[in-house]
Scaffold this active site. Sequence first.
Site, PDB file in Angstrom:
ATOM      1  N   ASP A 129       4.720 -16.490   1.639  1.00 48.73           N
ATOM      2  CA  ASP A 129       3.520 -16.784   2.416  1.00 48.73           C
ATOM      3  C   ASP A 129       3.820 -17.847   3.481  1.00 48.73           C
ATOM      4  O   ASP A 129       4.969 -18.268   3.620  1.00 48.73           O
ATOM      5  CB  ASP A 129       2.401 -17.201   1.462  1.00 48.73           C
ATOM      6  CG  ASP A 129       2.705 -18.504   0.725  1.00 48.73           C
ATOM      7  OD1 ASP A 129       3.553 -19.284   1.189  1.00 48.73           O
ATOM      8  OD2 ASP A 129       2.080 -18.737  -0.320  1.00 48.73           O
ATOM      9  N   TRP A 143       5.640   7.428 -17.524  1.00 47.75           N
ATOM     10  CA  TRP A 143       4.232   7.766 -17.767  1.00 47.75           C
ATOM     11  C   TRP A 143       3.892   9.184 -17.342  1.00 47.75           C
ATOM     12  O   TRP A 143       3.082   9.852 -17.971  1.00 47.75           O
ATOM     13  CB  TRP A 143       3.302   6.758 -17.094  1.00 47.75           C
ATOM     14  CG  TRP A 143       3.513   5.327 -17.488  1.00 47.75           C
ATOM     15  CD1 TRP A 143       3.371   4.227 -16.699  1.00 47.75           C
ATOM     16  CD2 TRP A 143       3.884   4.816 -18.781  1.00 47.75           C
ATOM     17  NE1 TRP A 143       3.654   3.082 -17.404  1.00 47.75           N
ATOM     18  CE2 TRP A 143       3.980   3.410 -18.682  1.00 47.75           C
ATOM     19  CE3 TRP A 143       4.172   5.398 -20.014  1.00 47.75           C
ATOM     20  CZ2 TRP A 143       4.326   2.596 -19.756  1.00 47.75           C
ATOM     21  CZ3 TRP A 143       4.536   4.585 -21.098  1.00 47.75           C
ATOM     22  CH2 TRP A 143       4.603   3.220 -20.960  1.00 47.75           C
TER      23      TRP A 143
END
Lengths: 136, 136, 136, 136
Positions: B16, B46
Amino acid sequence: MKEVVYTIKVEFGDCDPAGIVWFPNFFRWIDASSQHFFLECGVPPWREMERTLGVIGTPLVDTRATFVNAASYGDTLRIHTSLTELRGKSFVQHHRVMRGGDLVMQCEEVRVFARRREDGGIAAVPVPPGIRAALG
Amino acid sequence: MKEVVYTIKVEFGDCDPAGIVWFPNFFRWIDASSQHFFLECGVPPWREMERTLGVIGTPLVDTRATFVNAASYGDTLRIHTSLTELRGKSFVQHHRVMRGGDLVMQCEEVRVFARRREDGGIAAVPVPPGIRAALG
Amino acid sequence: MKEVVYTIKVEFGDCDPAGIVWFPNFFRWIDASSQHFFLECGVPPWREMERTLGVIGTPLVDTRATFVNAASYGDTLRIHTSLTELRGKSFVQHHRVMRGGDLVMQCEEVRVFARRREDGGIAAVPVPPGIRAALG
Amino acid sequence: MKEVVYTIKVEFGDCDPAGIVWFPNFFRWIDASSQHFFLECGVPPWREMERTLGVIGTPLVDTRATFVNAASYGDTLRIHTSLTELRGKSFVQHHRVMRGGDLVMQCEEVRVFARRREDGGIAAVPVPPGIRAALG
């Protein structure tokens, strides 16, 4: 105790293959709501604080979050943010993310005001008096 | 207790304006490390679990994280992930994010195995026996 | 012409409800590959360049991208990055994102070297001689 | 030609160590604006389209973007999105990101309507008549 509300709209790209918000995005929104709270209290943006006080932001020290209901794209979420404790160098914020009357998740954060160190790292500083006054 | 290590390289865009990792990115990496742990234990991805068992993922229920040292671009971080508890419908994972010998942050997560509900939501399911066996 | 390869592993959270990589993530990886290219050429990280030359990064001016094949979690992608043109203040990079022998997407970028302006904005600067030498 | 405006507020975490918006975030917002356009035209959300028409989204095929002015946190950006061409299987959208009267960046996108293939991939489908009617 002041409470400020930050509203977000969940987008398709905020969701994962299970079709629900991918949880790191909640922290993205909570970070925005944390800073929105300060702006609403009259605290200037960090870029101005950096020039005047050397404060570069409010890094997170500790967080605890509970996820109660899933959210998905099209949902409008309202984050209710309050400052529950203001200590010497740190403060505690509480965030409740609501969809209408339903709690989606909630989170408690401990953050500090920080300045840059010479070695490139950061260090906590006492809460600047001007900020303390704005929050009081 | 099995421990699996997931390595990431911090990039410029992960940081940032204060020049340090923006904290939601840590949760992004921890989520990847959580799933990497299962793959390393021999649990299928998954998308395959969805076809065979209806399991769409392991949504987060509860997390607690502590941030000890800032990280920045150029850093190589190693996330040490272990499964510390396997309950009926949920499990606990612990993640330590290290830069060399220094702890950057650590995090404990409670997650569940979930299936889709008819109404579009999700519901927790008992830990499937095949997964339980793989983790044992 | 030098070509540098940057490897990434697609994670579950990089994908959207359609189950494929959400396209802004490709630009995240391409940005990382762009900078990785400079580091591999011996150009120092931006934080060091800022101190020595006032260069804060290489903001994007123009990009053109074509998406050929979808990718999903579990895929390993290799980004082949080269510098195809070095002008006075700008340069062109080309990126091909491959999964094995298949092209996933490709992208051409025009970027500049930039410094901070007094008003908080940024401005392009001539390519510093030291960088020009490293890239030659 | 219909034009729809999507408004976003730039947050601290959307910016990089140079203090300006990290460019992949523009694509995140443009993707949201692309979908917002359809919703404003009365096209249902993708999760509903998937059930009724098998359409899972509008993946990007081609994009070209130009970055004119940097943006930073605190800025309010308005994305002006229009549909400039509707072909058999694809369409073109144009996005202009404005800060007040200043152009920040603009982007042209070619996208397709897509369905899932049996092998887990995706394939373009002809623009569904119902959508064509809504956009007309």
